[in-house]
Design a protein around this motif. Structure first.
Motif, PDB file in Angstrom:
ATOM      1  N   LEU A 183      53.081  10.446  30.094  1.00 37.98           N
ATOM      2  CA  LEU A 183      52.387  11.703  30.362  1.00 37.98           C
ATOM      3  C   LEU A 183      51.458  12.095  29.211  1.00 37.98           C
ATOM      4  O   LEU A 183      50.444  12.737  29.433  1.00 37.98           O
ATOM      5  N   GLY A 184      51.828  11.685  27.989  1.00 41.90           N
ATOM      6  CA  GLY A 184      51.030  12.060  26.825  1.00 41.90           C
ATOM      7  C   GLY A 184      49.595  11.578  26.929  1.00 41.90           C
ATOM      8  O   GLY A 184      48.680  12.228  26.425  1.00 41.90           O
ATOM      9  N   THR A 185      49.392  10.443  27.617  1.00 45.10           N
ATOM     10  CA  THR A 185      48.028   9.948  27.775  1.00 45.10           C
ATOM     11  C   THR A 185      47.347  10.591  28.977  1.00 45.10           C
ATOM     12  O   THR A 185      46.134  10.639  29.053  1.00 45.10           O
ATOM     13  N   LEU A 186      48.155  11.120  29.926  1.00 48.10           N
ATOM     14  CA  LEU A 186      47.586  11.665  31.167  1.00 48.10           C
ATOM     15  C   LEU A 186      47.141  13.112  31.027  1.00 48.10           C
ATOM     16  O   LEU A 186      46.127  13.505  31.576  1.00 48.10           O
ATOM     17  N   THR A 187      47.952  13.929  30.319  1.00 47.92           N
ATOM     18  CA  THR A 187      47.669  15.364  30.317  1.00 47.92           C
ATOM     19  C   THR A 187      47.883  15.965  28.935  1.00 47.92           C
ATOM     20  O   THR A 187      48.769  15.535  28.196  1.00 47.92           O
ATOM     21  N   ASP A 188      47.105  16.998  28.632  1.00 49.03           N
ATOM     22  CA  ASP A 188      47.280  17.722  27.372  1.00 49.03           C
ATOM     23  C   ASP A 188      48.500  18.633  27.421  1.00 49.03           C
ATOM     24  O   ASP A 188      48.978  19.089  26.406  1.00 49.03           O
ATOM     25  N   ALA A 189      48.969  18.884  28.647  1.00 50.53           N
ATOM     26  CA  ALA A 189      50.008  19.901  28.829  1.00 50.53           C
ATOM     27  C   ALA A 189      51.404  19.343  28.585  1.00 50.53           C
ATOM     28  O   ALA A 189      52.378  20.041  28.818  1.00 50.53           O
ATOM     29  N   TRP A 190      51.513  18.103  28.095  1.00 52.01           N
ATOM     30  CA  TRP A 190      52.827  17.473  27.961  1.00 52.01           C
ATOM     31  C   TRP A 190      53.804  18.316  27.152  1.00 52.01           C
ATOM     32  O   TRP A 190      54.959  18.463  27.522  1.00 52.01           O
ATOM     33  N   GLN A 191      53.322  18.902  26.049  1.00 56.25           N
ATOM     34  CA  GLN A 191      54.201  19.709  25.204  1.00 56.25           C
ATOM     35  C   GLN A 191      54.795  20.877  25.990  1.00 56.25           C
ATOM     36  O   GLN A 191      55.976  21.167  25.887  1.00 56.25           O
ATOM     37  N   LEU A 192      53.934  21.541  26.775  1.00 51.60           N
ATOM     38  CA  LEU A 192      54.397  22.679  27.563  1.00 51.60           C
ATOM     39  C   LEU A 192      55.417  22.212  28.593  1.00 51.60           C
ATOM     40  O   LEU A 192      56.463  22.832  28.780  1.00 51.60           O
ATOM     41  N   TYR A 193      55.127  21.091  29.262  1.00 51.89           N
ATOM     42  CA  TYR A 193      56.062  20.574  30.264  1.00 51.89           C
ATOM     43  C   TYR A 193      57.419  20.262  29.633  1.00 51.89           C
ATOM     44  O   TYR A 193      58.467  20.582  30.202  1.00 51.89           O
ATOM     45  N   SER A 194      57.384  19.632  28.463  1.00 48.22           N
ATOM     46  CA  SER A 194      58.674  19.270  27.850  1.00 48.22           C
ATOM     47  C   SER A 194      59.448  20.535  27.493  1.00 48.22           C
ATOM     48  O   SER A 194      60.666  20.587  27.659  1.00 48.22           O
ATOM     49  N   GLY A 195      58.736  21.585  27.038  1.00 48.19           N
ATOM     50  CA  GLY A 195      59.406  22.845  26.745  1.00 48.19           C
ATOM     51  C   GLY A 195      60.008  23.466  28.001  1.00 48.19           C
ATOM     52  O   GLY A 195      61.131  23.965  27.991  1.00 48.19           O
ATOM     53  N   LEU A 196      59.261  23.402  29.117  1.00 44.10           N
ATOM     54  CA  LEU A 196      59.758  23.971  30.371  1.00 44.10           C
ATOM     55  C   LEU A 196      60.968  23.187  30.877  1.00 44.10           C
ATOM     56  O   LEU A 196      61.950  23.772  31.352  1.00 44.10           O
ATOM     57  N   ILE A 197      60.901  21.843  30.777  1.00 47.51           N
ATOM     58  CA  ILE A 197      62.045  21.021  31.203  1.00 47.51           C
ATOM     59  C   ILE A 197      63.268  21.412  30.384  1.00 47.51           C
ATOM     60  O   ILE A 197      64.369  21.582  30.915  1.00 47.51           O
ATOM     61  N   PHE A 198      63.050  21.590  29.077  1.00 51.97           N
ATOM     62  CA  PHE A 198      64.150  21.927  28.181  1.00 51.97           C
ATOM     63  C   PHE A 198      64.803  23.251  28.576  1.00 51.97           C
ATOM     64  O   PHE A 198      66.021  23.346  28.735  1.00 51.97           O
ATOM     65  N   VAL A 199      63.955  24.289  28.783  1.00 51.90           N
ATOM     66  CA  VAL A 199      64.509  25.601  29.141  1.00 51.90           C
ATOM     67  C   VAL A 199      65.199  25.545  30.504  1.00 51.90           C
ATOM     68  O   VAL A 199      66.275  26.127  30.700  1.00 51.90           O
ATOM     69  N   ALA A 200      64.602  24.796  31.453  1.00 48.54           N
ATOM     70  CA  ALA A 200      65.227  24.667  32.776  1.00 48.54           C
ATOM     71  C   ALA A 200      66.604  24.026  32.642  1.00 48.54           C
ATOM     72  O   ALA A 200      67.567  24.446  33.293  1.00 48.54           O
ATOM     73  N   MET A 201      66.703  23.013  31.779  1.00 51.82           N
ATOM     74  CA  MET A 201      67.991  22.348  31.571  1.00 51.82           C
ATOM     75  C   MET A 201      69.011  23.321  30.977  1.00 51.82           C
ATOM     76  O   MET A 201      70.163  23.358  31.404  1.00 51.82           O
ATOM     77  N   VAL A 202      68.571  24.095  29.968  1.00 48.71           N
ATOM     78  CA  VAL A 202      69.490  25.040  29.326  1.00 48.71           C
ATOM     79  C   VAL A 202      69.992  26.060  30.347  1.00 48.71           C
ATOM     80  O   VAL A 202      71.165  26.422  30.374  1.00 48.71           O
ATOM     81  N   LEU A 203      69.070  26.509  31.238  1.00 52.13           N
ATOM     82  CA  LEU A 203      69.432  27.551  32.196  1.00 52.13           C
ATOM     83  C   LEU A 203      70.338  27.025  33.302  1.00 52.13           C
ATOM     84  O   LEU A 203      71.317  27.651  33.672  1.00 52.13           O
ATOM     85  N   TRP A 204      69.997  25.860  33.853  1.00 53.82           N
ATOM     86  CA  TRP A 204      70.676  25.446  35.089  1.00 53.82           C
ATOM     87  C   TRP A 204      71.517  24.188  34.969  1.00 53.82           C
ATOM     88  O   TRP A 204      72.337  23.921  35.836  1.00 53.82           O
ATOM     89  N   ALA A 205      71.302  23.372  33.947  1.00 51.81           N
ATOM     90  CA  ALA A 205      72.101  22.150  33.825  1.00 51.81           C
ATOM     91  C   ALA A 205      72.443  21.915  32.359  1.00 51.81           C
ATOM     92  O   ALA A 205      71.939  20.974  31.742  1.00 51.81           O
ATOM     93  N   PRO A 206      73.313  22.775  31.777  1.00 49.84           N
ATOM     94  CA  PRO A 206      73.583  22.657  30.341  1.00 49.84           C
ATOM     95  C   PRO A 206      74.268  21.349  29.963  1.00 49.84           C
ATOM     96  O   PRO A 206      74.328  21.017  28.783  1.00 49.84           O
ATOM     97  N   GLY A 207      74.770  20.614  30.938  1.00 46.45           N
ATOM     98  CA  GLY A 207      75.385  19.322  30.621  1.00 46.45           C
ATOM     99  C   GLY A 207      74.360  18.206  30.524  1.00 46.45           C
ATOM    100  O   GLY A 207      74.719  17.058  30.230  1.00 46.45           O
ATOM    101  N   GLY A 208      73.094  18.510  30.808  1.00 52.23           N
ATOM    102  CA  GLY A 208      72.064  17.484  30.766  1.00 52.23           C
ATOM    103  C   GLY A 208      72.183  16.498  31.916  1.00 52.23           C
ATOM    104  O   GLY A 208      72.951  16.711  32.860  1.00 52.23           O
ATOM    105  N   ILE A 209      71.396  15.424  31.830  1.00 55.53           N
ATOM    106  CA  ILE A 209      71.392  14.447  32.916  1.00 55.53           C
ATOM    107  C   ILE A 209      72.748  13.775  33.047  1.00 55.53           C
ATOM    108  O   ILE A 209      73.256  13.584  34.160  1.00 55.53           O
ATOM    109  N   SER A 210      73.361  13.438  31.918  1.00 58.20           N
ATOM    110  CA  SER A 210      74.668  12.781  32.007  1.00 58.20           C
ATOM    111  C   SER A 210      75.701  13.736  32.581  1.00 58.20           C
ATOM    112  O   SER A 210      76.645  13.312  33.253  1.00 58.20           O
ATOM    113  N   GLY A 211      75.526  15.041  32.358  1.00 62.30           N
ATOM    114  CA  GLY A 211      76.419  16.032  32.945  1.00 62.30           C
ATOM    115  C   GLY A 211      76.270  16.080  34.459  1.00 62.30           C
ATOM    116  O   GLY A 211      77.262  16.189  35.194  1.00 62.30           O
TER     117      GLY A 211
END
Lengths: 312, 433
Positions: free
Chosen positions: B297-325
């Motif tokens: 994604l880093g080569t595709l879009t400038d927004a990668w940093q924002l996306y990674s931050g959003l993924i992180f917050v979404a994980m904290v809110l709804w899946a605190p166990g992460g993918i392995s959880g």
């Protein structure tokens, strides 16, 4: 001599600004054990909101409206974000604010651009208040000092003299007991969180134009505010005040000292090769490290911080 | 009385043997994957991706040794990574200058460097726990960055320090200059470090670290010093982070202040948390996935940093166990053959999720392209459509998509959650019988 006085005054202003940020944060950390990583982001938002409002309406409406806006945002974050992750534990709460700080840090340059915005000191206060030995001192700095002192006095009176302040102080050390006595601790916390964010916003309003308003301002100040809160002791307002003033004064003074480290340590009898890698660093160069060096020193000698009551 | 006891012991040892066999199988599989992977992704991009993954896996595992296993959130973990890397780099420069050491062994210097720095840092920070610990590590990280910037004689200032990994003496005829050759060195160290870190979780120290995470007071009553256990775990973690830093030094052949700073520390937190802190495999999943996303994604879009931050917050809110959880909470359901029931409930969520996602991506891309247009760039295309971020109505489409999708999701989500809870309860009941 006059120069030294100006340095001290600037250090005092900077220290008071740090206190405005750290007083809210230390209450938040002390009450719920939640380290609000986004606290400095609210400081940045305060500055940017004030810039936008001052472009349209002028500085004085911004001085009132921007902190209120930031406070409302803080209440929303606490009510709909933090409270939702509360059941996942303290780590999740902390990480939520980390993510929030990150997202705010990405969105602010999207709206206001990556370079500094021209947020200026109001014309009413843009004059030298006094001149000493040929150096002028800006009236705005005195205004900053007055606002900070007023905030400190107001906060102290609210915490020491009102019923709500009593509940807040009790909840700092014994939140469960206060809840048992029938007080709505989560609601008090929402209030404290919002007020803390509003204070951070106010610091942004009066600090953003005295220094610079850039997307990097949150990160630059955030770590120092954490150092202040830890150094003062979690949950301690007097501790936060002492640590803020100490860091503000010492950092401001060290920026102006151009003496190499090797020469200075030589004066007090510590041998350090004045021509080696460490000896050549001037104190001004070392200034960014000073708050953290102080933090590490305080913690090494006194792990709870200067006036900390709680260990965690 | 002795009869059941011996049966219990026999069952226990059989379980242990089965567990050992399983681990040997997993580790063997990892070796096979590591050997096959460079042949599947033989392009320059593929190899560089694999090299970064190997580094990220070791770094994330060392981070989770603190966060997942010890309950310590280290905001400055990149300090040990970066300073380990600088130690390796300085040794590499000596090797370039004629010191007779094989380049493949240099990550060990990183490990020693990382552990060396972790001793004073851990001595200060591990006396506290929880939030205070996290804030102290942040202060130490800032101090380390300030010091590194202050001493350009050792750390190269803005330009950093660089070396040449092919300048040392060849090992079995390999000089490790090519990406395909250094891959095997990195894979070797990644496998060794991962195996050792898994081994640490089985030692008394590893178990005690778990205990300190869960209930430090009780550990204290049992006669162990929680602060001492945190301290030892911290040093070990610094050791392994240093290995990752050494691998980074060999891979990039340059190290700068940014390898020590808050961005590197934030990246490892992101990887580990998204992968899942509750299991040993979580950080590995996170490291592989985030490295892949970052490079793709880093080569595709400038927004990668924002996306990674959003993924992180979404994980904290709804899946605190992460993918392995998520995997762990679904494994018994799938094993019980109840996956079909859940699939229908999840598929019903899919359109709403896609609409929401499209809305978010649309808004983010419009915002980033507005900035690009202001800077004199071209807006480009999105989903095959020409984008014009300066026209207001173009913002309405993704906004409507987002609001509609989010409303739909919040209406459908309780049903899917109930279906999962029912299936999980059913699977548990079946196993209980």
């Amino acid at each position: 001599m006059q120069e030294a006085l100006f340095v001290l005054l600037n250090g005092l202003v900077y220290g008071l600004l740090l206190f405005m940020l750290s007083s809210g944060l230390t209450l938040i950390v002390g009450m719920m054990g939640v380290l609000n990583f986004a606290h400095a982001s609210f400081y940045m938002l305060g500055a940017y909101f004030a810039y936008t409002i001052s472009v349209g309406l002028g500085f004085w409406p911004a001085l009132i409206a921007a902190p209120l806006l930031v406070g409302v945002l803080g209440v929303a974050v606490e009510r709909y974000g933090l409270r939702a992750v509360h059941r996942h534990g303290k780590l999740a709460e902390l990480l939520f604010t980390v993510g929030l700080a990150f997202i705010i840090g990405e969105i602010v340059p999207l709206i206001w651009g990556r370079s500094a915005v021209p947020y200026r000191v109001p014309a009413l206060l843009d004059f030298p208040a006094f001149t000493l030995g040929g150096i002028q001192y800006q009236a705005y700095r005195l205004f900053m000092m007055a606002v900070s002192v007023a905030i400190f006095a107001g906060l102290y009176a609210a915490l020491a003299r009102t019923r709500l302040g009593l509940v807040i102080r009790a909840a700092l050390t014994h939140p469960d007991m206060v809840a048992m006595l029938g007080h709505d601790v989560p609601r008090v916390f929402t209030l404290v969180f919002g007020a803390g964010c509003a204070l951070a916003g106010l610091a942004g309003v009066i600090g953003g134009n005295a220094f610079t308003t850039t997307p990097g301002m949150a990160e630059a100040l955030g770590a120092i505010v954490f150092a202040v809160v830890i150094m003062g002791g979690l949950g301690s307002i007097p501790g936060a005040l002492i640590a803020s003033l100490a860091i503000g004064l010492i950092q401001t003074v060290s920026i102006t000292l151009d003496m190499p480290l090797g020469a200075m340590l030589g004066h007090i009898g510590l041998p350090l090769d004045p021509h080696g890698a460490l000896g050549q660093i001037t104190i001004a160069h070392a200034a960014p490290a000073v708050p953290y060096l102080m933090l590490v020193l305080v913690l090494a000698l006194h792990p709870r911080g200067l006036m900390g009551a709680r260990a965690d | 009385m002795s009869q059941p006891a011996t049966t219990l012991a026999a069952t226990k040892s059989r379980h242990a043997r089965q567990g050992g066999l399983k681990i040997a199988l997993v580790f063997g599989l990892a070796i096979v994957v590591a050997l096959i992977a460079p042949h599947l992704f033989a392009s320059g991009f593929g190899l560089s991706l694999l090299n970064r993954m190997a580094i990220a896996i070791v770094f994330a595992l060392s981070f989770n040794m603190l966060l997942g296993q010890g309950g310590m959130l280290d905001f400055g973990h990149a300090v040990f990574f970066g300073l380990g890397g600088f130690a390796t780099m300085h040794l590499l420069k000596w090797v370039d200058g004629g010191l007779p050491l094989p380049v493949a062994l240099l990550p060990l210097a990183g490990a020693l460097g990382g552990a060396f720095v972790a001793v004073p840092a851990g001595w200060i920070s591990t006396r506290r726990e929880g939030t205070a610990f996290a804030m102290i590590t942040l202060g130490i990280a800032e101090l380390a960055v300030a010091l590194v910037v202050m001493i350009p004689q050792w750390f190269g200032g803005e330009e950093g320090v660089s070396g040449d990994r092919s300048g040392g003496m060849p090992l079995f005829g390999f000089d490790f200059g090519a990406a395909s050759q250094i891959y095997y060195v990195l894979a070797f160290w990644a496998l060794i470090a991962a195996a050792l870190m898994w081994g640490v979780t089985r030692t008394p120290l590893g178990r005690l670290a778990n205990a300190v995470r869960d209930n430090p007071l009780r550990v204290d009553f049992l006669g162990y010093d929680p602060a001492r256990i945190r301290f030892l775990t911290f040093i070990l973690s610094g050791f392994f982070a240093g290995i990752a830093g050494g691998m980074q030094a060999l891979n990039d052949e340059i190290l700068t202040v940014s390898n020590i700073g808050s961005q590197a520390s934030g990246a490892v937190l992101l990887m580990t948390y998204i992968g899942g802190v509750g299991t040993f495999s979580g950080p590995i999943i996170g490291a592989v996935l985030i490295t892949l996303l970052q490079m793709a994604l880093g080569t595709l879009t400038d927004a990668w940093q924002l996306y990674s931050g959003l993924i992180f917050v979404a994980m904290v809110l709804w899946a605190p166990g992460g993918i392995s959880g998520i995997i762990r909470s679904h494994a018994p359901i799938l094993r019980g053959g109840l996956g079909g029931r859940l699939l229908a409930a999840y598929l019903a969520l899919l359109p709403a999720a896609l609409v929401t996602l499209a809305g978010i991506i649309g808004l983010a891309e419009l915002a980033y392209r507005l900035q690009a247009v202001r800077g004199g760039g071209k807006p480009g295309h999105l989903f095959g459509l020409a984008v014009s971020p300066t026209t207001p109505w173009q913002w309405l489409i993704p906004l409507a998509l987002f609001l509609f999708g989010a409303a739909l999701l919040s209406r459908l989500a309780p049903g899917a959650r109930a279906a999962w809870q029912e299936a999980a309860a059913f699977a548990a009941g079946r196993r209980g019988r």
